[in-house]
Structures are given as C-alpha cells and as structure tokens.
Design an enzyme around this catalytic site. Sequence first.
Site, PDB file in Angstrom:
ATOM      1  N   HIS A  65      18.887 -11.410 -23.051  1.00 25.26           N
ATOM      2  CA  HIS A  65      18.447 -10.059 -22.722  1.00 25.26           C
ATOM      3  C   HIS A  65      17.098  -9.744 -23.373  1.00 25.26           C
ATOM      4  O   HIS A  65      16.213  -9.123 -22.782  1.00 25.26           O
ATOM      5  CB  HIS A  65      19.521  -9.064 -23.171  1.00 25.26           C
ATOM      6  CG  HIS A  65      19.128  -7.639 -23.025  1.00 25.26           C
ATOM      7  ND1 HIS A  65      18.795  -6.849 -24.104  1.00 25.26           N
ATOM      8  CD2 HIS A  65      18.988  -6.850 -21.925  1.00 25.26           C
ATOM      9  CE1 HIS A  65      18.482  -5.642 -23.672  1.00 25.26           C
ATOM     10  NE2 HIS A  65      18.593  -5.609 -22.365  1.00 25.26           N
ATOM     11  N   GLU A  68      14.443 -11.407 -21.480  1.00 25.38           N
ATOM     12  CA  GLU A  68      14.165 -10.648 -20.252  1.00 25.38           C
ATOM     13  C   GLU A  68      13.122  -9.557 -20.531  1.00 25.38           C
ATOM     14  O   GLU A  68      12.157  -9.396 -19.798  1.00 25.38           O
ATOM     15  CB  GLU A  68      15.465 -10.022 -19.736  1.00 25.38           C
ATOM     16  CG  GLU A  68      15.268  -9.053 -18.578  1.00 25.38           C
ATOM     17  CD  GLU A  68      16.240  -7.878 -18.647  1.00 25.38           C
ATOM     18  OE1 GLU A  68      17.451  -8.098 -18.774  1.00 25.38           O
ATOM     19  OE2 GLU A  68      15.766  -6.732 -18.590  1.00 25.38           O
ATOM     20  N   HIS A  69      13.322  -8.818 -21.627  1.00 23.37           N
ATOM     21  CA  HIS A  69      12.355  -7.770 -21.973  1.00 23.37           C
ATOM     22  C   HIS A  69      10.963  -8.340 -22.188  1.00 23.37           C
ATOM     23  O   HIS A  69       9.972  -7.797 -21.720  1.00 23.37           O
ATOM     24  CB  HIS A  69      12.789  -7.063 -23.258  1.00 23.37           C
ATOM     25  CG  HIS A  69      13.687  -5.901 -23.011  1.00 23.37           C
ATOM     26  ND1 HIS A  69      13.344  -4.622 -23.375  1.00 23.37           N
ATOM     27  CD2 HIS A  69      14.908  -5.822 -22.448  1.00 23.37           C
ATOM     28  CE1 HIS A  69      14.328  -3.802 -23.041  1.00 23.37           C
ATOM     29  NE2 HIS A  69      15.293  -4.507 -22.478  1.00 23.37           N
ATOM     30  N   GLU A 140      17.884   0.774 -27.183  1.00 22.77           N
ATOM     31  CA  GLU A 140      18.745   0.536 -26.014  1.00 22.77           C
ATOM     32  C   GLU A 140      20.181   0.276 -26.471  1.00 22.77           C
ATOM     33  O   GLU A 140      21.138   0.788 -25.897  1.00 22.77           O
ATOM     34  CB  GLU A 140      18.210  -0.652 -25.201  1.00 22.77           C
ATOM     35  CG  GLU A 140      18.987  -0.891 -23.906  1.00 22.77           C
ATOM     36  CD  GLU A 140      18.408  -2.014 -23.035  1.00 22.77           C
ATOM     37  OE1 GLU A 140      17.348  -2.560 -23.395  1.00 22.77           O
ATOM     38  OE2 GLU A 140      19.028  -2.332 -22.012  1.00 22.77           O
TER      39      GLU A 140
END
Lengths: 425, 425
Positions: A65, A68-69, A140
């Site tokens: 994840h 991905e950022h 987040e």
Amino acid sequence: MVEHSYPRIGEQVWHDTLPNGLALRVVSKPYHAKACAYFVTRYGGMDLRFQLGGQWLDTPAGIAHYLEHKMFDTEEGNALQELAKNGAEPNAFTSNAITAYYFDSTDHFYDNLRILLKFVSIPYFTKESVEKEQGIIGQEIRMVEDNPEWQVYQQLMECLYKESPARVSVAGTVESIREITADTLYHCHKAFYTPGNMVLCVVGNVDPQKVADIANEVLPRESGPAIPRDYSQESSPAPAVKEGSRQMEVSMPQFLAGYKCTPPADGEEHLRMGMIGDMACDILFGDSSPLYRRLYEEGLINGSFGGNFDILPGAAYLYVGGDAKDPHTVHRMVTKEAERLAREGIDEAFYQQIRRAAYGQLVRSLNSFETIAISAAEGVFQGFDYYRFPEIFDTITKADVEAFLRENVTTERTALSIINPKEAK
Amino acid sequence: MTMTRTKLRENVYLTYIPAVKFKTCFLSAQFLTPLRADTAGYNALLCAVLDRGCRKYPDMERLSAALDLLYGANVEHSVRKRGEVQLWGFVASAIDDAFVPGGGGRLLEGVAEILGELICHPVLENGLLKKDYVDSERENLLDAIRSAVNDKRTYAGKRLLEEMCRGEAYGLSHLGEEATVAPITAEDLTRHYYDQLSSSRLELYYCGRAELERVITAVEPILRDLPLSRETAIAPPLPHIARTEPLVIRQPMDVSQGKLGVGFSVGTEDRDAAFVMNTMFGGTSNAKLFLNVREKLSLCYYASSAYHRSKGLVTVSSGIEFENYQKALDEIQAQLEAMKTGDWEDWELTGARSCIENGHRSIDDSAGRLEDFYMGQIATGQHNTPQELMDAALAVTPERIMAAARSVSLDTVYFLTGKEENPRG
C-alpha cells in the site's frame, strides 16, 4: 491479438500476451463516453514474505500500500497532477492480493495511458519523499482506525487467522510503516512490477492495436522472474480465537461473524467456487431467505445486515454482519440455519429462485467498468477467463451449494467480532 | 442520448432517456415535497414502511422472491434532499431483456408493476398501515439517525451544514430527527401517506432500451390507482443569510483524528464561475486544497471542497491531527485568497476545465448518475442538461473566477476534536 465474443453477456474482448509477458485485455464499449485503463500487479497486502535473487525477504506490513502511494511520484513531479491536467480521474487501490492503478477519461485517452504505464513501471522516490509519506499514510491509518466497519472487519480477520497474513491489515500500522525505507520499496517494485506479473485491462471505445503498441513502446522488454511467495497456510480450519470485542463511539453494537472456508484450487474452479459461495450466502441469509425474514421481524437485525464470500491468496472466508443489539443470538441462528440446510437440503423451488437472482446479479455487475477490468485481471492471475462465467455458472448444482455449506459454515470454523458502544460515563 | 420529458397527467412527469449501453434498465419513482423539520422524518419512515410489503407481496420474503424471479431485479426505497426539497420513493433496476437466458422476459413491466403495488397498495390493517411494519421501521429509522455519528467524516459534514444553516431548510437532515420520528404512530403515518400521494409532485425516470411508448404503458400500474393531485410548483432553495462574524463550533468526541469542516457563503449569482472557482480550489485531486494542505504541508489525509450550487455555499472537509487545527484553517483561507487574486498557474485552470468536461460527459455513462442529476435539477428548479452546464462552465474566464472568489466569505467553522485535547491559547 485475438478477438473473443461473449454473446450471452454481450461483450467483445480482445486478448493478447505481449512479447514481454504482459497480459492485455481490451473490452470494447462503443457507446460509452469514457474509457478507462486498469494496470494491475499481482502484489497486495498479503505478499509480505517472498524470494528475490535466491533469498527470502520479510517485509513490513503495509508495504504494498505504501508503494502504491509512492508510485505517483515521478521525476517531473506527480503523475496524479499530470493525469488530472488531461481531465482524467486517476486513482489506485491495494487489496490483499493485488495493487491496481487506473484512470478514466473522456478525452486524451492514449496520452493518459502512456502516463499511467510510465509512472507505474518507473519508480522514483528519495529518502525524503518516503519519509514525508509517513505523515499522509499515518493519517489514513488513523482515519480508518476511527471507522467501526473497518475495526470490526480487522478484528474478525485477527480472530479467524493465526498464521496467514490475511490477519494483517493491508495498510499496516503506524508502527509497521515506520520500518519502510526507499530501499525496501525499490526491492518490492523490482520483484512485483514486472510485465510478467501484471495485467493491463482497457474498457472503452478504443483501438486495441494502438493500446498494445503503446504498451510495447513504454514498458520494459523483459518479463521478469517468477517470484515465489509464502502465504503461511493455516494449520487448522478452526479460528485462532472464537471471539473478539472492543468498544468505540458507535450508537449500537456492530458485528461480523466469519467462517473459515477451504480455499479453492486455481483455474476455473476458483471462479466456480466464488459463485457457489455467493449463492450459499444468498440462500443462507440473503434478503429473500427465511432466516433474514425471521431475524428482521424479530428486530434482531436491520437493513444493514448482509455478508459475502471472499477468496484471498491461500485463504477463503464467508462473513455476515451488521448492526445488531444482540450479535450472539444472530450469530447462533446463522450457524444453526446453515447446519439445518446442510442436514435437510435446500428447498428446490427456493434454489431455482436464488439461481435466477444470482445470475441476474452477475450480469448486472458488468455495468461497472471496475468490475469488468478487475475481474478480468484476477482471472488472468488465477488462470481463468472471467467472461466465461455464464458457462461455468451453468455447471453449478444445488448439491454443490449444500456441500459448500456442510463443509464450511459450521460451529467449528466460526469466529465472532463485535464493536460495542462505549458505556456512558 | 436525448432526454425526453413527458407530462403523463396533472403533477406527474416522466423523464425518459434511451440507452443501449447498459446491462440493466433503470426505473425510478420519486415524490417531491418541501423539506420541513416536522415532515422530513415522516417521509423517511413512510418509504421504508411501504418497502416492507404490499397487497400482492405482503411480506419481505414474498416481495424478495418476486424480485428474485425477475432475475434479481432491485427495488429500493430512497430518501434524499436536493436543494430544499425532499425526494422519497423507489429506485428500481433489472437486467435488460436481451440478457435473460432463453429470452422472453418482460422485466420492465414486472418491475413497474411491483413499484405500483408498493406505492398504491400498502399492507393495511383496519384501514391503517400495518402497525408491526410502522413500529419496526420506526426503530430502524431511529437507529439510522443515531448512527450518523459512526462515520465521522460524513457526520462532520452534516453537523457543519446544520450549524451553518440553522433555521433554514437546507440545514435539515433528509432522515428527520429523533424527536419528530419517535412519536409517529400508524394513524399519523397513514394520514401522512394519503396526504403525500394526493399533494406531491411525482417524477418518474426511465433509462434503458425500451421505446418511450412501452415505458408509458409499463408505468400505468403506478398511475392507475394513484389519487389525482393538483399541479404543484417546485421552489428553488431560499438564499443563505451570510454571517458577518464567523460562527466557530468545537465538538469534543472520542476520536483519534480531528475532522474540520469550513463553510463559506458565496455571494455571486454567476454560478458557473463559482463552480469553476470551487473546482480549482478544492474540487479535484489536483486542486489547491489537495496540493497544498495535503501534499505540500502533509497536514491531512484528505482535504476537498464542494460547491452547493442551488444554495450558494462552499463547504470544505478535511481530516487532521488535533494540533493542526489553526494551521489547516489558515492554509485553507490562504488558498481561497489565492483564488481571489488570480494566483494560479495556467495548468490549474486547464486541468479544472478538463475535469469538468470529464465529469459532465461521464454522467451519461451511468443510469443512476443520470437519475440523480435530473432529479436534482428538477428539485432545485433548474432545467439544464449536463452538456449545457459543461458548456457554460467551460466559457468562464479567469476574471469571472476571481470575481466569484471575491464574493466568498467565511461563515462557519466546525471542528470535531478529541476529548483529551489541550485547548489552544
């Protein structure tokens, strides 16, 4: 490139595997204004332990994840910005099994496709930019931690699984992501963002050959090695813990009951079991099931009640839940009903009714470009052609669904996760 | 995809959009009524009670079975607010006849018949709506009203509008409030039901492959037994009374992330310019708020703004650490200042225009979004197509954008903060 026609669902799809190993699918949509492209790697939150260059690597939770950022950073700045300048709506998500980058746009499609392929295949991050991301992802994670739906799900996975990385949150924790460095991110990119491990799926009114030409031009020539992964198979079908609960600022209890299921083999069996599991859910606790009516009329559940069957790498589970004042009773009644169905069999007329509804749902889901693209990509990774679902669906029988319930939805395999309201101070 | 509007009879209209590109047909029946504090909860409760069953399918199990047999057709009650109008009714969809195995389904007629039953022939006991259904749906509605607090991001947005528009219909919830819902009896609701049917505008909407004549015939069961009503005008929202001194509200709650909501009132009547201004300010992932509050300063996970076109408001929503309250608020206002002075680069305007184009063109790609768009237009007394709104927005000049920004003033700040926070200063 080969054109496949699927008359039962009214789709035309171009299939190809490029010389560098990339699987390509182009789904023709002549009447839509928008076109979208999904560039997907078989690399997700559960790919924590894998072999690269002969060595086993253990990576921190949340790294797929995090990567991905960071992929949106480019040498020129930020790919989000570049795409948005062309009016595209770009985004990405990381699931347990995959990471997908996508955009949709009504104009400049081929320019946008170039940008997408380029930023996902070329990593560009520095020590500073990686450190800066800690703040954003930390926020987040904090945000989802305040979300009771996320908490009740995460807690369920921790109850169900002991060894499998299914128990680890896709985003990781504020602590685990602190261990992520630019170096580890580069390693992971090198291992998993190779053409041989990816699928490009385009949906829209586009020229398939032009899509293939752009992919050939922008992406690396080499397919990349196959990466062995370790998903730590569960040693027992029983859950790690029978029950978990915690308190949050919610107005009434929320719960999820989970049933640890035997994961399917690869190939069409994967797709077939997915559909059997979904039908088992409809029959057991769907809106038209006798159990749903009973629970609803007794005020034990409300409209939030529902569930699904989900297949993860090396794991599968069925879950059901919602808001309920008395989760234990609901949980007991669901398990009892499943055991009754397994014992006495499913009523034939009811089965035929659910079968019709289930087929309609599958067709309906093709309204979503995301479903079209992501299902196709998962099919490539698991070794089946998703658009053949009507033919596979035809082979499912009532006995299949009964056998599924008998094996999987039992007292031995279940765990319960509850979020309780905070007690008044 | 040309929209046709037909007056079926006094106070009943059909919006018809032919489309071959979807797997499903979409049919909606919405009653439009002024949003008022004393009746909002009644309407929300009413459509939930009607959805429990009808003369022909008197309980959920039989209703769901009828839908299952129509290949998993969907009928859902819905309640919305658009402008200062409340819309309540049903949205329905079914797979297109073309995808029914073996052919021969007339699913549109089947779905329309069920809508007619639900609206005109509820389950009655001694002339009243069934008490069991009223009682259990009232409890469900109360749960739903109380559970607004569960999703903190949406909750903060709702609270901001409530505080900002206190005394105006715009600040009311589409679900009503606990105090008005709790005492509703079957007698009260039955009276309200007949009153609504005979006084509210009914708007029907269809999108799919059927010809207009077929749709008009198909919806006949909805109209057949509907009481006649006199033509009612739909009032656009009253303008917001702007505050001269901003209202600041801090609400402590047990959360790990703070939610900041900032409300601005927009003075200008140039709505197209205000819309473009907001798109650049916070409307996209390429807007000033996203790039500065999130990307540059890492103050938050999300920061975006919405333009409430019919009411003349801009609201900003952001998730931040508690101690960043002032910093984030200052930065949001600094970005608005930049809009006032024209402090932006060319690509920001080009990008916003592209996003506007993409956003409006792609409305046509979803039958549900088209329904929401046209119902929203009708409910706020506007009569534009997506194309017209897009063309008007694309013609907006930088001067008009600056002028629109200069008409914006800070009105209300709402901060959902932690309980253990040390108040500043």
